[in-house]
Each structure stands twice: as C-alpha cells, then as structure tokens.
Design an enzyme around this catalytic site. Structure first.
Site, PDB file in Angstrom:
ATOM      1  N   ASP A 265       0.861  -1.164   0.000  1.00 55.87           N
ATOM      2  CA  ASP A 265       0.000   0.000   0.000  1.00 55.87           C
ATOM      3  C   ASP A 265       0.918   1.241   0.000  1.00 55.87           C
ATOM      4  OD1 ASP A 265      -2.310   1.693   0.656  1.00 55.87           O
ATOM      5  OD2 ASP A 265      -1.427   1.800   2.662  1.00 55.87           O
TER       6      ASP A 265
ATOM      7  N   ASP B  62      -0.206   5.087   1.104  1.00 56.40           N
ATOM      8  CA  ASP B  62      -0.439   6.039   2.200  1.00 56.40           C
ATOM      9  C   ASP B  62      -0.241   5.372   3.559  1.00 56.40           C
ATOM     10  OD1 ASP B  62      -1.177   8.611   1.098  1.00 56.40           O
ATOM     11  OD2 ASP B  62      -2.964   7.649   0.291  1.00 56.40           O
TER      12      ASP B  62
END
Ligand SMILES: [Mg+2]
Length: 303
Positions: free
Chosen positions: A44, A46
């Site tokens: 991922d 963020d």
C-alpha cells in the site's frame, strides 16, 4: 526448521507482534528457499510507504496533497470535504456489511471523480506541491527499494488514493525505479489541460486486489512469483493478493499506529507481523537480508 523469529534481532523489539511464530517461521523459510526470483512485493502507499506520523502530525495523504495544489478551486474543496465527511465513517463502520460497504465506496469514488472534472491542475503543479509538502517515506525505504531493484524483484505499489501524487512522491525520493509499478487512480486530461476524470476504472479500498490486474503486462511479470511480501496499514490491505492462484506463500506485514491498543487483536488476526508505531522499514529490510544471505551462502559453494 530454523527459528527466525527468535534469531533475527528486529523481531525482538517491543513493538513487533507475531500471532503465530511457527507459521511466520514457515513462511520465512519458504521465502528464503524461493529466493529473489520467486519473490514479489505488494505494498500500500499512504501510511505504509510513507510515515504514519512525524513531529506529532499525521501525514498528508495522496488526495490531501492534490487538494493542496493552488489551482484547486474552493468549490472543489468544499464538495470534496462534504463527500469525505459523508463516506469516510462508512469505510470503518463495523456494523455495515461488506457488500454494502463496497457499494458505498463505489459511490464515494465516483462522486470524488465527478468533483475533479473541469479542474486545471497540471502534472507539473502536482509534482511541485508533492515535493514541497509531501510526506516523508519510512526510514530505510530508499535502501529497501534499491535492494529490491538490484535483486530484480517486482514491487507493486497498490493505492486506492491518487496515483499522480503517489508517483510524484516516489519520484521526489528517487524510488520510482524500473521494477516499481504504481496501480492507482490516475487523472485523465483533455487537450486544454482540464481534468476529465480517472483513466481507468477506480480502485477503492474494497477492490484493491491483484486479481484485477490479470491480463496486464505487470501481471505477466509476477505470474511465476509464488512468494509475496505484503505490506499495508489498513485491515483491507491484507487482502491485496487474495484469490491470486499463482501466489502460494504470502507474508503479511501490518503497520499500526492510530488506536493501536484496541485495534491490535484484529491486526494480529489479519497480518502475520504487526509493527506498532514503527516508522521504519527495518523489519522488511531484515527479511530481505535473510533471503540475500542464504543466496550468498548458496553461491559460496554450499549448493
Ligand atoms: Mg494506507
């Protein structure tokens, strides 16, 4: 079988939680045995590649960076705030069934896309803003990415955020290397430089899965890589390679920061390794080190 969890110093830290050490040892043994050419990394963006907080502040998200661009209108900001206020609580509401959440997320992303239409925010402006106010990467990310590049391991940065700002941050820190692929929501422009929406179908928290990449050039690069290291900070991130038949062994690393005490049990049930308020890539780097050392040992005549 070797007890890596006991032997690798990074596992001994007080903020590292392993629910099932036996299973983690087994997964690590598989990663080591497969070596770099069987490995892929899925991460991922963020708060996973970027730090979760710094100097007492939660870091700005990929959409947040876009909203900070000077050419973004006040009208857009007002609408975006309204939409986010409506849908953000639904994402984490445990009382809403998953199918309903999926529908709500699609509504959220499609309304966000509508709100972007007509804005004139150039790629150059986005890059400039990201370089100026963008979040820092976790300590050790550059070394981790360089190591993966050297070992020719494909890295998928999978983000339900905004791809343009994700890419700008990776570029700013010189980690958008040839082995790195960003799959996210990218802005589409018309000839006059106006945003017309997203380039492809939207990626949101509940459809962020490698299965969606079947048939793409990137998928061909990972098809024969049965081992994966997965990294994320949201519970949903743990499902990024679910259903991909070619992946046989996934080591899931979860970064937890906010409300860590109450969330820890669920994180430990979802991820193999949970790192609480750890703003570094030390543990993923140590795992790569295990794979690399074993390869070097084999190269030195043990095999
Ligand atoms: Mg995240």
């Amino acid at each position: 079988m070797k007890n890596y969890v006991c032997q690798v110093p990074e596992f001994a830290k007080a903020n590292v939680f392993v629910n099932n050490p036996e299973l983690v040892n087994e997964k690590l043994a598989n990663l080591i045995q497969g070596g770099f050419h069987k490995l892929q990394v899925v991460s991922d963006f963020d708060k996973t590649i970027t730090k979760q907080h710094q100097n007492g502040k939660i870091h700005i998200s990929s959409f947040g960076m876009f909203s900070s661009c000077p050419s973004v209108t006040e009208e857009h900001t007002r609408i975006a705030n309204e939409i986010n206020k409506k849908y953000a609580p639904c994402e984490v509401d445990p009382t809403i069934p998953k199918s309903e959440k999926r529908r709500l997320m699609e509504e959220w992303w499609s309304q966000s896309e509508d709100s972007l239409r007509g804005l004139c925010v150039s790629r150059e402006e986005i890059e400039e803003v990201c370089a100026r106010i963008g979040p820092e990467l976790r300590d050790g990310t550059k070394e981790l990415f360089e190591e993966l590049h050297k070992a020719d391991v494909p890295v998928l940065v999978f983000s339900a955020g905004l791809g343009d700002t994700v890419q700008a941050v990776l570029k700013h820190f010189n980690v958008n290397l040839p082995n790195v692929e960003v799959i996210s929501n990218f802005l589409k422009y018309d000839n006059e430089g106006r945003i017309t929406g997203f380039k492809n179908s939207t990626i949101h928290v509940y459809n962020k899965n490698e299965v969606a990449l079947k048939g793409t050039d990137f998928y061909k690069r990972i098809e024969d890589r049965e081992n994966a290291i997965l990294m994320g900070d949201s519970l949903g991130d743990a499902a990024m390679v679910d259903g991909v038949e070619t992946v046989k062994n996934v080591l899931k690393i979860g970064f937890l920061y906010e409300r860590s005490k109450e969330a820890l049990p669920e994180y430990m049930n979802t991820f193999d390794i949970v790192l609480v308020d750890d703003q570094t890539m030390n543990l993923p780097k140590a795992i790569l080190g295990l794979i690399k050392n074993s390869f070097n040992n084999l190269g030195n005549g043990k095999a």
